[in-house]
Design an enzyme around this catalytic site. Structure first.
Site, PDB file in Angstrom:
ATOM      1  N   TYR A 138       0.865  -1.187   0.000  1.00 27.04           N
ATOM      2  CA  TYR A 138       0.000   0.000   0.000  1.00 27.04           C
ATOM      3  C   TYR A 138       0.904   1.240   0.000  1.00 27.04           C
ATOM      4  CZ  TYR A 138      -3.209  -3.579   1.804  1.00 27.04           C
ATOM      5  OH  TYR A 138      -3.938  -4.729   2.003  1.00 27.04           O
ATOM      6  N   GLU A 142       1.056  -0.996  -4.936  1.00 21.45           N
ATOM      7  CA  GLU A 142      -0.002   0.004  -4.735  1.00 21.45           C
ATOM      8  C   GLU A 142      -1.125  -0.251  -5.741  1.00 21.45           C
ATOM      9  OE1 GLU A 142      -0.997   2.699  -2.866  1.00 21.45           O
ATOM     10  OE2 GLU A 142      -2.536   3.080  -4.392  1.00 21.45           O
ATOM     11  N   CYS A 167      -4.378   3.856  10.421  1.00 18.79           N
ATOM     12  CA  CYS A 167      -5.099   5.085  10.814  1.00 18.79           C
ATOM     13  C   CYS A 167      -6.416   4.737  11.485  1.00 18.79           C
ATOM     14  CB  CYS A 167      -5.323   5.982   9.598  1.00 18.79           C
ATOM     15  SG  CYS A 167      -6.270   5.175   8.307  1.00 18.79           S
TER      16      CYS A 167
HETATM   17  C1  LIG Z   1      -3.103   4.920   3.885  1.00 26.05           C
HETATM   18  S1  LIG Z   1      -2.629   5.049   2.209  1.00 26.05           S
HETATM   19  C2  LIG Z   1      -0.883   4.892   2.369  1.00 26.05           C
HETATM   20  C3  LIG Z   1      -0.040   5.363   1.212  1.00 26.05           C
HETATM   21  C4  LIG Z   1       1.439   5.625   1.528  1.00 26.05           C
HETATM   22  N1  LIG Z   1       2.027   4.598   2.357  1.00 26.05           N
HETATM   23  C5  LIG Z   1       1.611   6.987   2.154  1.00 26.05           C
HETATM   24  O1  LIG Z   1       1.708   7.074   3.395  1.00 26.05           O
HETATM   25  O2  LIG Z   1       1.607   7.983   1.416  1.00 26.05           O
HETATM   26  C6  LIG Z   1      -3.177   3.527   1.586  1.00 26.05           C
HETATM   27  C7  LIG Z   1      -2.898   3.279   0.116  1.00 26.05           C
HETATM   28  O3  LIG Z   1      -3.389   1.962  -0.205  1.00 26.05           O
HETATM   29  C8  LIG Z   1      -3.929   1.994  -1.522  1.00 26.05           C
HETATM   30  N2  LIG Z   1      -4.845   0.839  -1.567  1.00 26.05           N
HETATM   31  C9  LIG Z   1      -6.076   0.744  -1.018  1.00 26.05           C
HETATM   32  N3  LIG Z   1      -6.557  -0.512  -1.168  1.00 26.05           N
HETATM   33  C10 LIG Z   1      -5.597  -1.214  -1.827  1.00 26.05           C
HETATM   34  C11 LIG Z   1      -5.488  -2.574  -2.257  1.00 26.05           C
HETATM   35  N4  LIG Z   1      -6.453  -3.473  -2.020  1.00 26.05           N
HETATM   36  N5  LIG Z   1      -4.361  -2.951  -2.890  1.00 26.05           N
HETATM   37  C12 LIG Z   1      -3.364  -2.066  -3.103  1.00 26.05           C
HETATM   38  N6  LIG Z   1      -3.397  -0.782  -2.716  1.00 26.05           N
HETATM   39  C13 LIG Z   1      -4.512  -0.353  -2.087  1.00 26.05           C
HETATM   40  C14 LIG Z   1      -4.546   3.362  -1.652  1.00 26.05           C
HETATM   41  O4  LIG Z   1      -4.628   3.732  -3.017  1.00 26.05           O
HETATM   42  C15 LIG Z   1      -3.550   4.224  -0.860  1.00 26.05           C
HETATM   43  O5  LIG Z   1      -2.556   4.759  -1.703  1.00 26.05           O
END
Ligand SMILES: C[S@@+](CC[C@H](N)C(=O)[O-])C[C@H]1O[C@@H](n2cnc3c(N)ncnc32)[C@H](O)[C@@H]1O
Length: 403
Positions: free
Chosen positions: A267, A291, A362
């Site tokens: 992610y 991602e 979070c």
């Molecule tokens: C909390 S954010 C964290 C992003 C990064 N670590 C940051 O702090 O900038 C969660 C990320 O997970 C991605 N995401 C959500 N569901 C996902 C999935 N099933 N598989 C891959 N990525 C996913 C979202 O697009 C988002 O960019």
């Protein structure tokens, strides 16, 4: 039952920011109260886990109670600052209590015993807890902008959670009335390496007469080094202006990396953690970022240009794909969205060969469920950092490192 007024002693804090008391042999979840208070509350909903109520009168106030500085943000209106009636230190005490309760509910006293009290102490990342959001959503009204309050948009003349830098957009008068369409959702963004912009219907603006590129730059600092990130307009970025630096420190201060480490970032967004890991590890190791949002994954690729030992991959992470992603990982960071990893994926991650896993969360409830699953599958909690990157709300960010 709904509409009934009850006097209740508040004894705990639950998920969602609600406080907990007892009424008629059931748990009563009360909004707008503080632990230690006695309040007169009105029952508003009946839920499977107990009754939901809202504070109507404070009979015995807590010493941490204050007048809400922004009543529109209170639980009685938008709820955007649902802890604004509590001092900042009181908010953090409430969040610590919530973390304890969620961990105990997910894994009992045995899980809670893995966390020393200092680990669960929620740490401040700013001075006064207002004007910290570099990302905030509003709606365009015929004149000015509004926020959603119980289904209707209320025109605002201030946004006390928003970064002061967003004031330069001149949002509250009629400056934007001809440029933006009434009813449109607007995303306001104040990047730390560029001018504030309004995103609306796929377009970005610096001012009513000046379009902005659909690219944003952010800078993150860690141990005297600066890291530059390019982001697309739709990808995720942490909203508190100090969150990227604070989270990077909470993660990398607690991980052991060396020049041969194979690092996996799950992610990964635009590569917040991966870019720092690539720098700390160097070309003899590897960094793989996964991602789901393709725009964010492409941005991460661009961010890794100077570190070809880091690569970005667009794919959906779930219990089916996860095993192959972490099959040869030595250190893993996972920063899922609010729903968390899920117990099955957490178990797969726990059984991977990774010597250290940092789970960034979070959401206290999904974090507790995922940590319980990691521990059940044989991992041990070694570090836990709780950061107050959402002041005035019940949300808290955590980094849990297991070995
Ligand atoms: C909390 S954010 C964290 C992003 C990064 N670590 C940051 O702090 O900038 C969660 C990320 O997970 C991605 N995401 C959500 N569901 C996902 C999935 N099933 N598989 C891959 N990525 C996913 C979202 O697009 C988002 O960019």
């Amino acid at each position: 039952m709904i509409g009934k007024s009850v006097d209740v002693d508040i004894v705990d804090v639950a998920f969602g920011g609600e406080t907990v008391g007892q009424f008629d042999g059931q748990q009563l979840f009360v909004r707008g109260a503080i632990i230690g208070e006695r309040v007169r509350a009105e029952i508003t909903n009946i839920r499977a886990r107990g009754l939901l109520a809202i504070t109507r009168e404070v009979l015995k106030p807590a010493p941490t109670r204050i007048d809400h500085p922004w009543p529109l943000g209170s639980v009685y209106q938008t709820g955007a600052a649902n802890y604004g009636h509590i001092t900042l230190s009181g908010q953090r005490e409430m969040k610590t209590r919530m973390l304890r309760r969620e961990l105990r509910e997910a894994g009992g006293e045995e899980l809670l015993a893995q966390f020393s009290p200092p680990m669960l102490t929620v740490q401040a990342v700013d001075g006064n807890g207002w004007h910290y959001r570099t990302r905030i959503g509003v709606n365009k009204l015929p004149t000015g902008v509004g926020v959603n309050s119980g289904g209707t948009f209320v025109r605002v003349s201030e946004l006390p959670l928003a970064s002061k830098r967003l004031e330069s957009l001149d949002l509250f008068g009629n400056a934007w009335d001809e440029t933006l369409t009434t009813g449109e959702h607007l995303q306001l963004v104040a990047p730390n390496a560029g001018s504030p912009v309004i995103m609306s219907a796929g377009q970005a603006f610096f001012s009513p007469s000046e379009r902005a590129p659909n690219t944003i730059w952010e800078i993150v600092n860690y141990r005297g080094r600066s890291y530059e990130y390019t982001l697309g307009t739709k990808g995720f970025w942490q909203v508190h202006e100090n969150a990227p630096d604070a989270l990077v420190a909470a993660v990398f201060d607690n991980l052991e990396l060396d020049e041969r480490t194979h690092f996996v970032d799950l992610y990964s967004g635009a590569g917040l953690f991966s870019l720092v890991a690539a720098d700390l590890i160097g070309p003899r190791g590897s960094v793989r970022a996964y991602e789901g949002n393709s725009e964010a994954a492409e941005a991460a690729s661009a961010n890794f240009t100077a570190a070809p030992w880091a690569s970005s991959h667009a794919l959906t992470i779930d219990a089916h794909t996860l095993g192959s992603l972490v099959g040869s990982a030595q250190v893993v960071v996972a920063d899922p969205p609010r729903a968390g990893l899920g117990s099955e994926a957490a178990k797969i991650l726990a059984l991977s060969p990774a010597r250290q896993i940092a789970l960034v969360s979070c959401d206290a409830r999904s974090m507790a469920r995922d940590v319980a699953a990691l521990v059940r599958a044989g991992r041990r909690v070694t570090q836990f950092v709780a950061l107050d990157i959402f002041p005035q709300t019940h949300f808290v960010e955590t980094v849990c490192v297991v070995q």
